[in-house]
Design an enzyme around this catalytic site. Sequence first.
Site, PDB file in Angstrom:
ATOM      1  N   LEU A   1       0.780  -1.288  -0.015  1.00  0.00           N
ATOM      2  CA  LEU A   1      -0.065   0.096  -0.001  1.00  0.00           C
ATOM      3  C   LEU A   1       0.865   1.443  -0.125  1.00  0.00           C
ATOM      4  O   LEU A   1       2.163   1.189   0.642  1.00  0.00           O
ATOM      5  CB  LEU A   1      -0.894  -0.103   1.160  1.00  0.00           C
TER       6      LEU A   1
ATOM      7  N   HIS B   1      -0.585 -12.820   8.080  1.00  0.00           N
ATOM      8  CA  HIS B   1       0.707 -13.148   7.414  1.00  0.00           C
ATOM      9  C   HIS B   1       0.975 -14.574   8.054  1.00  0.00           C
ATOM     10  O   HIS B   1       0.658 -14.802   9.362  1.00  0.00           O
ATOM     11  CB  HIS B   1       1.927 -12.289   8.061  1.00  0.00           C
TER      12      HIS B   1
HETATM   13  C1  GRF Z   1      -2.886 -16.556   3.407  1.00  0.00           C
HETATM   14  O1  GRF Z   1      -1.918 -17.627   3.636  1.00  0.00           O
HETATM   15  C2  GRF Z   1      -2.271 -15.361   3.939  1.00  0.00           C
HETATM   16  O2  GRF Z   1      -1.700 -15.210   5.347  1.00  0.00           O
HETATM   17  C3  GRF Z   1      -1.306 -14.741   2.891  1.00  0.00           C
HETATM   18  O3  GRF Z   1      -1.561 -15.137   1.493  1.00  0.00           O
HETATM   19  C4  GRF Z   1      -2.619 -16.376   1.758  1.00  0.00           C
HETATM   20  C5  GRF Z   1      -3.913 -16.014   1.237  1.00  0.00           C
HETATM   21  O4  GRF Z   1      -4.656 -17.153   0.989  1.00  0.00           O
HETATM   22  N1  GRF Z   1      -0.950 -13.403   3.019  1.00  0.00           N
HETATM   23  P1  GRF Z   1      -6.132 -17.048   0.787  1.00  0.00           P
HETATM   24  O5  GRF Z   1      -6.193 -15.945  -0.429  1.00  0.00           O
HETATM   25  O6  GRF Z   1      -6.887 -15.910   1.976  1.00  0.00           O
HETATM   26  O7  GRF Z   1      -6.777 -18.276   0.892  1.00  0.00           O
END
Ligand code: GRF
Length: 206
Positions: A93, A109
Amino acid sequence: MVNIGILISGSGTNLQAIIDNINEGNIDGEIKLVISNKKDAYGLVRAEEAGIETLYLDRKEFSTDEEYNKKIMEEFTKRDVELVVLAGYLRILSKEFVQKYKNRIINIHPSLIPSFCGEGCYGERVHKMVLDYGAKITGATVHFVDEGTDTGPIILQKAVKVEDDDTVESLKEKVLKIEHELLPEAIKLYCQGRLSVEGRKVKIID
Ligand code: GRF
């Protein structure tokens, strides 16, 4: 009732967890708009099936990142979005965006920050780094977004054991399970007005 805007880039399983928790009455919020920087993000299908407005914004149609972020802010402002949630959003962002929504942007994360996070640490790469390093525990972190990458004040974390026979795929599945608990919980607390940010620390008010 808090108006929520969600940014995604992929499959949207975290988005689905938020939608399900809102439908079950656990979160006093309403998703006003889901924006994706990826046209084929399956999360857009999940949102449409839940009757939520969606928008695909192609970065290539904007001259700068700032212009791209301005457009996102414009669309959220039109819908009185108070809380922005990054649910697997893989773009950084702009400074202006982070300042406008200070302590009103939440990110998930897939590691225990400050381990295995920062530039280039996203998606399955994180789980491969955990395995390659030989870490014995990992987990997920929900944090407010500041001007760094994965450096904002931590709201919630939960750990999971790394087993000797774990693979990137099995670790990803285990951590996603935690993510689908933590992210809705953090949003619920925000919507209840129970998150207080003091410097780097986030306190949960009873
Ligand atoms: C998740 O593991 C999240 O922590 C990371 O990207 C992945 C996205 O998964 N930032 P989704 O698209 O919500 O299934």
